[in-house]
Scaffold this motif. Structure first.
Motif, short mmCIF file in Angstrom:
data_model
loop_
_atom_site.label_atom_id
_atom_site.label_comp_id
_atom_site.label_asym_id
_atom_site.label_seq_id
_atom_site.Cartn_x
_atom_site.Cartn_y
_atom_site.Cartn_z
N THR A 147 0.85 -1.21 -0.09
CA THR A 147 0.09 0.01 -0.05
C THR A 147 0.80 1.23 0.14
OG1 THR A 147 -0.23 -0.24 2.35
CG2 THR A 147 -2.04 -1.13 1.04
N GLU A 148 1.89 1.28 0.88
CA GLU A 148 2.95 2.31 0.86
C GLU A 148 3.58 2.49 -0.62
OE1 GLU A 148 4.18 4.72 3.14
OE2 GLU A 148 2.49 4.28 4.42
N LEU A 149 3.89 1.45 -1.04
CA LEU A 149 4.54 1.42 -2.36
C LEU A 149 3.84 2.02 -3.52
CD1 LEU A 149 7.35 -0.26 -3.68
CD2 LEU A 149 5.29 -1.54 -4.77
N HIS A 150 2.28 1.55 -3.54
CA HIS A 150 1.33 2.16 -4.62
C HIS A 150 1.18 3.46 -4.22
CE1 HIS A 150 0.03 -1.16 -7.06
NE2 HIS A 150 0.02 -1.96 -5.81
N SER A 151 0.94 4.18 -2.92
CA SER A 151 0.91 5.53 -2.89
C SER A 151 2.05 6.36 -3.19
CB SER A 151 0.51 5.94 -1.36
OG SER A 151 1.54 5.39 -0.40
N ILE A 152 3.33 6.01 -2.58
CA ILE A 152 4.54 6.88 -3.24
C ILE A 152 4.61 6.72 -4.65
CG2 ILE A 152 6.81 6.89 -2.94
CD1 ILE A 152 6.66 5.49 -0.29
N HIS A 153 4.37 5.51 -5.31
CA HIS A 153 4.47 5.50 -6.92
C HIS A 153 3.65 6.39 -7.66
CE1 HIS A 153 6.11 3.48 -10.19
NE2 HIS A 153 4.96 3.13 -10.47
N GLY A 189 11.40 4.76 -9.73
CA GLY A 189 12.08 3.34 -9.74
C GLY A 189 12.39 2.91 -8.54
N TRP A 190 12.66 1.46 -8.37
CA TRP A 190 12.95 0.97 -7.00
C TRP A 190 14.18 1.69 -6.35
CZ3 TRP A 190 18.05 -0.62 -5.88
CH2 TRP A 190 18.78 -0.90 -7.15
N PRO A 191 15.29 2.30 -6.79
CA PRO A 191 16.17 3.29 -6.15
C PRO A 191 15.51 4.31 -5.10
CG PRO A 191 17.21 2.78 -8.24
CD PRO A 191 15.47 2.69 -8.25
N ARG A 192 14.74 5.04 -5.94
CA ARG A 192 13.86 6.35 -5.25
C ARG A 192 13.03 5.59 -4.17
NH1 ARG A 192 12.84 10.83 -9.90
NH2 ARG A 192 14.87 11.55 -9.82
N LEU A 193 12.17 4.54 -4.55
CA LEU A 193 11.33 4.04 -3.87
C LEU A 193 11.78 3.49 -2.63
CD1 LEU A 193 8.77 2.54 -6.09
CD2 LEU A 193 8.42 4.23 -4.61
N VAL A 194 13.03 2.91 -2.55
CA VAL A 194 14.02 2.57 -1.45
C VAL A 194 13.89 3.66 -0.56
CG1 VAL A 194 15.83 1.43 -0.50
CG2 VAL A 194 14.69 0.14 -2.29
N VAL A 240 11.90 -4.39 -2.55
CA VAL A 240 11.21 -3.34 -3.35
C VAL A 240 11.21 -3.69 -4.69
CG1 VAL A 240 11.18 -1.08 -3.93
CG2 VAL A 240 11.58 -1.53 -1.71
N ALA A 241 12.54 -4.18 -5.27
CA ALA A 241 12.21 -4.45 -6.58
C ALA A 241 11.11 -5.75 -6.89
CB ALA A 241 13.62 -4.92 -7.26
N GLU A 287 3.47 -6.44 -8.20
CA GLU A 287 2.41 -5.53 -8.22
C GLU A 287 2.24 -4.69 -9.61
OE1 GLU A 287 -0.09 -4.70 -5.98
OE2 GLU A 287 1.03 -6.52 -5.03
N GLY A 288 3.24 -4.95 -10.71
CA GLY A 288 3.35 -4.21 -11.97
C GLY A 288 3.46 -3.09 -11.91
N CYS A 289 4.26 -2.37 -11.01
CA CYS A 289 4.78 -1.07 -10.84
C CYS A 289 6.07 -0.79 -11.73
CB CYS A 289 4.80 -0.62 -9.43
SG CYS A 289 3.58 -0.55 -8.44
#
Length: 128
Positions: free
Chosen positions: A28-34, A42-47, A62-63, A69-71
């Motif tokens: 859920t956090e990943l989707h909201s930040i993305h 991408g994964w570096p900034r999401l981390v 994260v990757a 999730e297909g992000c």
């Protein structure tokens, strides 16, 4: 099947007090930040963003979650000049390249035949 009373109650308590899946919280956090990044992270900034939100995550986790999730991040298409390269067709007025055919070609202004190819033979037209 014999089960002790304390074991039964312990099992019942574990079912009701079960902690949510840690991956689900991250998803859920990943989707909201993305989504907040307009799907550019991408994964570096999401981390980095998830670590700033006090989540203990690694780049592989994260990757993996992003892939599940297909992000995907948008990729930039860059050109050297900033403009798309234009392809200009080269049109040469050549009537025929068959040997023995009389050479007739109309040259545009500023163009001439090669000095090594006399007008009686088939040749190319080159700018001066």
């Amino acid at each position: 099947m014999e089960v002790s009373v304390s074991g039964f109650h312990d099992h019942q308590r574990r079912l009701t007090d079960a902690a949510p899946d840690p991956d689900q919280i991250l998803r859920t956090e990943l989707h909201s930040i993305h989504a907040a990044s307009r799907r550019t992270y991408g994964w570096p900034r999401l981390v980095k963003a998830l670590r700033a939100s006090n989540h203990a995550v690694g780049h592989k986790r994260v990757a993996r979650l992003m892939a599940e999730e297909g992000c995907t991040a948008r990729r930039k298409v860059r050109s050297s000049s900033g403009q798309p390269r234009a392809i200009k067709p080269i049109l040469l007025p050549i009537t025929c390249l068959i040997v023995g055919f009389p050479w007739t070609a109309t040259c545009p202004p500023g163009w001439t035949t090669l000095p090594t190819c006399p007008p009686a033979k088939a040749g190319s037209i080159w700018p001066l």
